[in-house]
Design an enzyme around this catalytic site. Structure first.
Site, PDB file in Angstrom:
ATOM      1  N   TYR A 237       9.339  -8.908  -6.073  1.00  0.00           N
ATOM      2  CA  TYR A 237      10.213  -8.917  -4.898  1.00  0.00           C
ATOM      3  C   TYR A 237      11.698  -8.986  -5.237  1.00  0.00           C
ATOM      4  O   TYR A 237      12.528  -8.926  -4.333  1.00  0.00           O
ATOM      5  CB  TYR A 237       9.831 -10.080  -3.983  1.00  0.00           C
ATOM      6  CG  TYR A 237       8.401  -9.988  -3.518  1.00  0.00           C
ATOM      7  CD1 TYR A 237       8.001  -8.994  -2.631  1.00  0.00           C
ATOM      8  CD2 TYR A 237       7.436 -10.864  -3.984  1.00  0.00           C
ATOM      9  CE1 TYR A 237       6.692  -8.874  -2.214  1.00  0.00           C
ATOM     10  CE2 TYR A 237       6.116 -10.774  -3.571  1.00  0.00           C
ATOM     11  CZ  TYR A 237       5.754  -9.771  -2.688  1.00  0.00           C
ATOM     12  OH  TYR A 237       4.453  -9.654  -2.286  1.00  0.00           O
TER      13      TYR A 237
ATOM     14  N   ASN B  58      10.543  -6.492   8.294  1.00  0.00           N
ATOM     15  CA  ASN B  58       9.693  -6.612   7.116  1.00  0.00           C
ATOM     16  C   ASN B  58       8.592  -7.578   7.529  1.00  0.00           C
ATOM     17  O   ASN B  58       8.769  -8.788   7.496  1.00  0.00           O
ATOM     18  CB  ASN B  58      10.464  -7.150   5.915  1.00  0.00           C
ATOM     19  CG  ASN B  58       9.595  -7.216   4.675  1.00  0.00           C
ATOM     20  OD1 ASN B  58       8.370  -7.209   4.760  1.00  0.00           O
ATOM     21  ND2 ASN B  58      10.220  -7.301   3.516  1.00  0.00           N
TER      22      ASN B  58
ATOM     23  N   HIS C 167      -0.426  -5.921   7.074  1.00  0.00           N
ATOM     24  CA  HIS C 167      -1.797  -5.522   6.774  1.00  0.00           C
ATOM     25  C   HIS C 167      -2.838  -6.210   7.658  1.00  0.00           C
ATOM     26  O   HIS C 167      -4.004  -5.828   7.631  1.00  0.00           O
ATOM     27  CB  HIS C 167      -2.097  -5.816   5.300  1.00  0.00           C
ATOM     28  CG  HIS C 167      -0.915  -5.608   4.419  1.00  0.00           C
ATOM     29  ND1 HIS C 167      -0.377  -4.352   4.186  1.00  0.00           N
ATOM     30  CD2 HIS C 167      -0.128  -6.481   3.750  1.00  0.00           C
ATOM     31  CE1 HIS C 167       0.673  -4.473   3.394  1.00  0.00           C
ATOM     32  NE2 HIS C 167       0.848  -5.750   3.117  1.00  0.00           N
TER      33      HIS C 167
ATOM     34  N   ASP D 102       1.280  -4.379  18.191  1.00  0.00           N
ATOM     35  CA  ASP D 102       1.263  -4.178  19.631  1.00  0.00           C
ATOM     36  C   ASP D 102       2.577  -4.629  20.277  1.00  0.00           C
ATOM     37  O   ASP D 102       3.062  -3.993  21.209  1.00  0.00           O
ATOM     38  CB  ASP D 102       0.092  -4.909  20.273  1.00  0.00           C
ATOM     39  CG  ASP D 102      -1.250  -4.244  19.978  1.00  0.00           C
ATOM     40  OD1 ASP D 102      -1.271  -3.124  19.432  1.00  0.00           O
ATOM     41  OD2 ASP D 102      -2.284  -4.865  20.306  1.00  0.00           O
TER      42      ASP D 102
ATOM     43  N   HIS E  11       9.916  -2.704   3.296  1.00  0.00           N
ATOM     44  CA  HIS E  11       9.212  -3.543   2.318  1.00  0.00           C
ATOM     45  C   HIS E  11      10.002  -3.515   1.023  1.00  0.00           C
ATOM     46  O   HIS E  11      10.456  -2.448   0.597  1.00  0.00           O
ATOM     47  CB  HIS E  11       7.796  -3.028   2.059  1.00  0.00           C
ATOM     48  CG  HIS E  11       6.922  -3.088   3.260  1.00  0.00           C
ATOM     49  ND1 HIS E  11       6.290  -4.239   3.649  1.00  0.00           N
ATOM     50  CD2 HIS E  11       6.602  -2.146   4.183  1.00  0.00           C
ATOM     51  CE1 HIS E  11       5.606  -4.000   4.758  1.00  0.00           C
ATOM     52  NE2 HIS E  11       5.790  -2.743   5.109  1.00  0.00           N
ATOM     53  N   LEU E  12      10.139  -4.654   0.395  1.00  0.00           N
ATOM     54  CA  LEU E  12      10.862  -4.735  -0.870  1.00  0.00           C
ATOM     55  C   LEU E  12      10.142  -3.966  -1.975  1.00  0.00           C
ATOM     56  O   LEU E  12      10.755  -3.248  -2.749  1.00  0.00           O
ATOM     57  CB  LEU E  12      11.030  -6.204  -1.276  1.00  0.00           C
ATOM     58  CG  LEU E  12      11.919  -7.027  -0.345  1.00  0.00           C
ATOM     59  CD1 LEU E  12      11.636  -8.502  -0.507  1.00  0.00           C
ATOM     60  CD2 LEU E  12      13.370  -6.707  -0.608  1.00  0.00           C
ATOM     61  N   SER E  13       8.834  -4.136  -2.027  1.00  0.00           N
ATOM     62  CA  SER E  13       8.038  -3.469  -3.057  1.00  0.00           C
ATOM     63  C   SER E  13       7.410  -2.205  -2.485  1.00  0.00           C
ATOM     64  O   SER E  13       7.353  -2.024  -1.267  1.00  0.00           O
ATOM     65  CB  SER E  13       6.944  -4.400  -3.583  1.00  0.00           C
ATOM     66  OG  SER E  13       5.994  -4.675  -2.558  1.00  0.00           O
TER      67      SER E  13
ATOM     68  N   ARG F 262      -3.008  -3.782   0.452  1.00  0.00           N
ATOM     69  CA  ARG F 262      -1.623  -3.645   0.917  1.00  0.00           C
ATOM     70  C   ARG F 262      -1.268  -2.199   1.279  1.00  0.00           C
ATOM     71  O   ARG F 262      -0.197  -1.937   1.801  1.00  0.00           O
ATOM     72  CB  ARG F 262      -0.649  -4.136  -0.149  1.00  0.00           C
ATOM     73  CG  ARG F 262      -0.749  -5.613  -0.432  1.00  0.00           C
ATOM     74  CD  ARG F 262       0.353  -6.047  -1.392  1.00  0.00           C
ATOM     75  NE  ARG F 262       0.076  -7.338  -1.962  1.00  0.00           N
ATOM     76  CZ  ARG F 262       0.395  -8.500  -1.395  1.00  0.00           C
ATOM     77  NH1 ARG F 262       1.003  -8.523  -0.234  1.00  0.00           N
ATOM     78  NH2 ARG F 262       0.112  -9.633  -1.992  1.00  0.00           N
TER      79      ARG F 262
END
Length: 156
Positions: free
Chosen positions: A32, A83, A89, A96, A109-111, A120
């Site tokens: 991260y 994020n 997931h 919703d 997302h950082l990664s 993931r």
């Protein structure tokens, strides 16, 4: 002499961070990065300001708090950068809520979630996001806000 007018506060946008992102810089820095949440929020505020936006940065480890912030954004903000972290997931409820507010959404997302564990690889949020940015580290937030500014300008 009268006081000069206050600077324009900018178009309000919500920058929402999900669970465990309060541990940025400490938790798995090899995945991260070493930037802290405070550093990411500062980057978001400066990037937003450069595009005439005002970033309202929030983080919670609680799904309901995130959903409440999304609901509030419906009337208080013009777009959302999110994020969702682990809730990407697992949370149909976050997905919703984003669909219900009918605002432009950029998921970040950082990664690169597609190069990680198989669980993931799927994000419920991606199905309702206008754009998904992953794998760019904290710079992904700057990309997300830049893109959100373009979406808002196009929708004027």
């Amino acid at each position: 002499m009268p006081n000069p007018p206050a600077p324009h506060p900018g178009v309000p946008v919500l920058v929402l961070n999900g669970p465990n992102l309060d541990l940025l810089g400490l938790r798995e820095p090899e995945v991260y990065g070493k930037d802290t949440l405070a550093g990411v929020e500062a980057l978001c505020r400066s990037t937003a300001a450069a595009h005439g936006l005002r970033a309202d940065c929030r983080q919670s480890n609680h799904e309901g708090v995130l959903i409440d912030a999304i609901h509030e954004a419906r009337t208080a903000h013009r777009g959302i950068v999110i994020n969702p972290a682990g809730y990407s997931h697992t949370s149909v409820a976050v997905r919703d809520a984003l669909a219900a507010v009918a605002l432009p959404v950029v998921e970040v997302h950082l990664s690169n979630i597609h190069r990680r564990e198989p669980f993931r690889h799927h994000s419920h949020v991606s199905a309702v996001a206008d754009t998904v940015i992953c794998g760019a580290g904290s710079h992904g937030y700057a990309l997300a806000l830049t893109h959100l500014a373009q979406l808002l300008e196009a929708n004027r």
